[in-house]
Design a protein around this motif. Sequence first.
Motif, PDB file in Angstrom:
ATOM      1  N   UNK A 388       0.834  -1.219   0.000  1.00  0.00           N
ATOM      2  CA  UNK A 388       0.000   0.000   0.000  1.00  0.00           C
ATOM      3  C   UNK A 388       0.862   1.261   0.000  1.00  0.00           C
ATOM      4  N   UNK A 389       2.045   1.165   0.640  1.00  0.00           N
ATOM      5  CA  UNK A 389       2.963   2.293   0.565  1.00  0.00           C
ATOM      6  C   UNK A 389       3.431   2.504  -0.883  1.00  0.00           C
ATOM      7  N   UNK A 390       3.708   1.392  -1.537  1.00  0.00           N
ATOM      8  CA  UNK A 390       4.144   1.450  -2.934  1.00  0.00           C
ATOM      9  C   UNK A 390       3.009   2.011  -3.803  1.00  0.00           C
ATOM     10  N   UNK A 391       1.796   1.539  -3.548  1.00  0.00           N
ATOM     11  CA  UNK A 391       0.633   1.991  -4.341  1.00  0.00           C
ATOM     12  C   UNK A 391       0.375   3.475  -4.134  1.00  0.00           C
ATOM     13  N   UNK A 392       0.611   3.954  -2.898  1.00  0.00           N
ATOM     14  CA  UNK A 392       0.405   5.379  -2.590  1.00  0.00           C
ATOM     15  C   UNK A 392       1.259   6.241  -3.521  1.00  0.00           C
ATOM     16  N   UNK A 393       2.490   5.791  -3.704  1.00  0.00           N
ATOM     17  CA  UNK A 393       3.410   6.516  -4.576  1.00  0.00           C
ATOM     18  C   UNK A 393       2.978   6.407  -6.037  1.00  0.00           C
ATOM     19  N   UNK A 394       2.521   5.229  -6.454  1.00  0.00           N
ATOM     20  CA  UNK A 394       2.122   5.014  -7.849  1.00  0.00           C
ATOM     21  C   UNK A 394       0.916   5.878  -8.226  1.00  0.00           C
ATOM     22  N   UNK A 395      -0.046   5.974  -7.308  1.00  0.00           N
ATOM     23  CA  UNK A 395      -1.244   6.784  -7.588  1.00  0.00           C
ATOM     24  C   UNK A 395      -0.839   8.243  -7.752  1.00  0.00           C
ATOM     25  N   UNK A 396       0.061   8.700  -6.906  1.00  0.00           N
ATOM     26  CA  UNK A 396       0.555  10.086  -7.013  1.00  0.00           C
ATOM     27  C   UNK A 396       1.223  10.285  -8.362  1.00  0.00           C
ATOM     28  N   UNK A 397       2.053   9.313  -8.761  1.00  0.00           N
ATOM     29  CA  UNK A 397       2.780   9.434 -10.031  1.00  0.00           C
ATOM     30  C   UNK A 397       1.825   9.392 -11.216  1.00  0.00           C
ATOM     31  N   UNK A 398       0.786   8.571 -11.115  1.00  0.00           N
ATOM     32  CA  UNK A 398      -0.179   8.463 -12.222  1.00  0.00           C
ATOM     33  C   UNK A 398      -0.872   9.814 -12.436  1.00  0.00           C
ATOM     34  N   UNK A 399      -1.164  10.490 -11.327  1.00  0.00           N
ATOM     35  CA  UNK A 399      -1.762  11.834 -11.452  1.00  0.00           C
ATOM     36  C   UNK A 399      -0.776  12.797 -12.116  1.00  0.00           C
ATOM     37  N   UNK A 400       0.482  12.691 -11.675  1.00  0.00           N
ATOM     38  CA  UNK A 400       1.507  13.603 -12.200  1.00  0.00           C
ATOM     39  C   UNK A 400       1.768  13.322 -13.688  1.00  0.00           C
ATOM     40  N   UNK A 401       1.591  12.040 -14.095  1.00  0.00           N
ATOM     41  CA  UNK A 401       1.888  11.641 -15.483  1.00  0.00           C
ATOM     42  C   UNK A 401       0.968  12.327 -16.489  1.00  0.00           C
ATOM     43  N   UNK A 402      -0.162  12.837 -15.995  1.00  0.00           N
ATOM     44  CA  UNK A 402      -1.108  13.501 -16.904  1.00  0.00           C
ATOM     45  C   UNK A 402      -0.528  14.816 -17.417  1.00  0.00           C
ATOM     46  N   UNK A 403       0.449  15.365 -16.660  1.00  0.00           N
ATOM     47  CA  UNK A 403       0.993  16.657 -17.108  1.00  0.00           C
ATOM     48  C   UNK A 403       2.509  16.624 -17.292  1.00  0.00           C
ATOM     49  N   UNK A 404       3.181  15.645 -16.661  1.00  0.00           N
ATOM     50  CA  UNK A 404       4.647  15.614 -16.794  1.00  0.00           C
ATOM     51  C   UNK A 404       5.105  14.296 -17.405  1.00  0.00           C
ATOM     52  N   UNK A 405       6.298  14.320 -18.018  1.00  0.00           N
ATOM     53  CA  UNK A 405       6.910  13.055 -18.494  1.00  0.00           C
ATOM     54  C   UNK A 405       7.708  12.495 -17.335  1.00  0.00           C
ATOM     55  N   UNK A 406       7.320  11.310 -16.886  1.00  0.00           N
ATOM     56  CA  UNK A 406       7.969  10.743 -15.705  1.00  0.00           C
ATOM     57  C   UNK A 406       9.263  10.050 -16.071  1.00  0.00           C
ATOM     58  N   UNK A 407      10.147   9.928 -15.085  1.00  0.00           N
ATOM     59  CA  UNK A 407      11.401   9.184 -15.273  1.00  0.00           C
ATOM     60  C   UNK A 407      11.505   8.125 -14.166  1.00  0.00           C
ATOM     61  N   UNK A 408      12.632   7.427 -14.152  1.00  0.00           N
ATOM     62  CA  UNK A 408      12.853   6.428 -13.102  1.00  0.00           C
ATOM     63  C   UNK A 408      11.969   5.206 -13.294  1.00  0.00           C
TER      64      UNK A 408
END
Length: 627
Positions: A388-408
Motif C-alpha cells: 500500500x505504501x508502494x501503491x500510494x506513490x504510484x497513484x501520485x505518479x499516475x496523477x503527475x503523469x497527466x501533465x509531466x513526463x515521468x522518469x525512473x
Amino acid sequence: NDTSMQHRNLNHMTREERFSEAMRRTLYALKVLLPREGWTPVGPEMKYLARAIKEFTFIIHAGVFIPCIMSYGTNEQIAKWFPLAADFRIIGTYAQTELGHGSFLRGLETIATYDRANQEFIINCPKITAMKWWPGDMGKSANHVLLMAELVIDGKKYGMHGFMVQIRDLTTHEPLPGVTVGDIGAKLSFESVDNGFLYLQNVRIPRENLLSKLSEVHPDGTYIKKGNQRLMYGSMVRVRVNLIAHEIVMPLAKACTIAVRYSAVRRQGLINPSKEEVPVLDYVAQQHKLLPQVATVFMAHFAAKQLVKMHHDYSLEVEKGNTSQLPELHALSAGMKACLSEQGAAGAEIVRRACGGHGYSCGSGLPFIVNRMLATCTYEGENTVMQLQCARYLIKCADQAKKDKLTGSVWYLSDFSNMSCTAQTFGDLQEPSVLVKLHERRAKCAVQHAGKKMQNMVKNGTPAHDAWNMMATLLINAARAHIMQYVVGTSVTYISELSCSASLKKILTQLCALYALHNINSNCGDFVKFGCLTSAQCDLAQEAEFNLLKQLRPDAVGIVDSFDFTDDILQSCLGAYDGNVYERLFEWAKQAPMNKTEVHQDSYQYLQPYLHEGRDVLEGRGRNSKL
Ligand SMILES: CC/C=C\C/C=C\C/C=C\C/C=C\C=C\C(=O)SCCNC(=O)CCNC(=O)[C@H](O)C(C)(C)COP(=O)(O)OP(=O)(O)OC[C@H]1O[C@@H](n2cnc3c(N)ncnc32)[C@H](O)[C@@H]1OP(=O)(O)O
Ligand SMILES: Cc1cc2nc3c(=O)[nH]c(=O)nc-3n(C[C@H](O)[C@H](O)[C@H](O)COP(=O)(O)OP(=O)(O)OC[C@H]3O[C@@H](n4cnc5c(N)ncnc54)[C@H](O)[C@@H]3O)c2cc1C
C-alpha cells in the motif's frame, strides 16, 4: 574446512543449544576467522559466510543497530558507539515494534520525556501494549538498544526518535534497574535468535543519548530539526533493500537446489507404460512447479542488484543533502520487499511440496528454509502495508503523469505509445522486448484502474480515506504489477548487458522469459482485462511457457549446481551432491535423539502393562480381551 564452522545437525538440537551454538559460530567467524578492515569483515570468506552459516546471531546488531548508529548519530556519537559495537564490546538491537503496534509507527506508545533539570530523558512504557516486543538479539544477548520512542518536551509530542539505551550491566549482564527483558518464546523459525520483550519503567538516559543527526534537544529543552525527518525511517529502507538478497534470493536458491537435485534422483511412476520408472523431474507437472522458481532466483537476484545500486547512489546523494530520490526508493524497496518475499516464500513451499513425503522431513532441509522465508513477509514491514505504501506513490505518479513526463521506475506511466501486442506465435511471446512491454502495459493499466475507481468514488461523495480502504485490493494488485514490470525490465536489461558466453546468455534469457511467462499465465485475467493480450494470445503464452520448460529440463541440475552450495550449507539428505538420498535419510534418522536408545523408557512405562497383557493372551496365559 574449519571444523569450528561445520554445522551440527540443527534438527537434533534444542532451541537453547541452537541459540548458544549460533553465537559461538558467529563470533568465531566474525572475530577469529575473517580478516577485517575496521568493522567490515572482508575477503572471499565474507561472501561464503553469508551463504554458509545457517543460523547467525547478532543479525540485528550487525544488520540494523550498527547501521542506525551511522545513519542517525552525530560524528561524536558515531565515534563513541560505533567502535564499541563494531567489536562486539556492546551488543545492540533495533527496538521499534511494540506489543500493541508494529506497522503503524505513529501509534507507538513508548515515550521519552525530557527532564530539563537533570538534562536527561526518562523512558517509560506507560502500559503493557507499549512494551517493545520482537526485536532480534534483545531477549538475552543485547546490553543496549536503539530505542525508537515518542519524544516529549514540556508535554508536547515530537514524533518517533532514536535513543541509545543501556539495558544490561556490562559486567554481570543482569538487567539494569527499571528494565524487564527476556525472550518472547518459541517461534515458527529463527530458533537461534532471541527475539525479546523489553519493558522500561522510569529508565533515565543522558540528553546526549538522543541520536542527533536529524534533530537535537538543547540543554534548555529547545528542539531543533536538522534534516528531512523522513530519514528517520531510513533504516527500514536499507534493511528492505539488503534483505532481498540475503533472506529471499539465497534461501530460495538453496530450496531449488535441493528440490531439483532430488527430483532428478527420485524415480516414481511411469510416463510410457512400456518403459522403466522415470525421475519425477521428467513430469511436466514437476517442471512447472520447480523451474519457474529457479527462474525467480535469478530474476530476483538481478532486480535486487539494481535496487542495491539505486540505494547506494541515493546514499551518496543524501550525504550531499539531496533526499529527492527518497520517495521513489521507499516505494520501490517497500514494493520489492513485499512482492519478492511473497513470491519467494510461496516458491519455497511449492518446491518443498514437490518433494513429497521426504520434503516434509526436516532431514530434507526444506522446512527450515520455508519457515524462515515466511518471516520475510512480516518483518521489516508487513507485506500488505508495504504494498500500500508502494501503491500510494504510484497513484501520485499516475496523477503527475497527466501533465509531466515521468522518469525512473515509473516512467512507463507517462508512456502513451501504442502498446498493443502483435504476437502471432508462442515464439513471439518468448521475446524479451515483448514481455517487457506486456508487463509495462499491465502495470500502467492496473495503476490507472485503481486510481480511476477511487476518483469515481470520491466524485460520488465517498471520503478519500474510505475510497482508499475500499480499493485496497486493487491498489495492492497495482503495486504487484509495478514490481513485476520492474523485475522483468531490469532483468532483461541486466542480461542483455552481461558479458558472458552465448550459451550462458541463452540459458539466462530462457529463464527470464520463463519467469515473465509464468507471471503472465498466473495473472492472465489482468492481461486480458486490460487489453494486453487476447484470449488466443493467452493460449500462446501457455504454450510458450511449456516450451521453455522442455528446453530448460536438460540443464535443470546444472543450473542449480551453479549456485555452488556445499552439502554442509544445504544440510539436506535430499539435496546432497552425491544424490545418495535414501542412505543419507536413514543415517540422519538413526542419529535422531529419539533413537539414542532402542526402547524409549519414559513412554514405555505407560505402554508396558498393556503390552504384557497382550503377551499373556498371545502366549495362552491371559484372560480374553475385555472387548
Ligand atoms: C541488513 C540485514 C539483512 C538481512 C536481514 C537478515 C535477516 C532478517 C532477520 C530478521 C528480521 C530483521 C530485522 C527486522 C526488523 C524489523 O522488523 S524493524 C521494524 C520494521 N517495521 C516497519 O517496517 C514498520 C512499517 N511501518 C511504517 O514504516 C510506517 O508506519 C508506514 C506504514 C510507512 C506509515 O507511516 P506514516 O503513518 O508515518 O506514513 P504515511 O502517512 O503512510 O506516509 C507519510 C509519508 O512518509 C513517507 N514514508 C513512509 N515511510 C517511509 C520510509 N521508510 N522512507 C521514506 N519515506 C517514507 C510516505 O511515502 C509518505 O510520503 P508522502 O506520500 O509524500 O506523504
Ligand atoms: C522474525 C521477526 C523478526 C523481527 N525483528 C524485529 C526487530 O528486530 N525489530 C523490530 O522493531 N521489530 C521486529 N519485528 C516485528 C515486525 O517488524 C512487525 O511484526 C511487523 O512490522 C508487522 O507489524 P505487526 O506485527 O504490528 O503486524 P500488524 O500490522 O498488526 O498486522 C496484522 C494485520 O493487519 C494488517 N494491516 C495493518 N495495517 C494495515 C493497513 N494500514 N492497511 C491494511 N492492512 C493493514 C496487516 O496487513 C496484517 O494482515 C520482527 C518480526 C518478526 C516476525
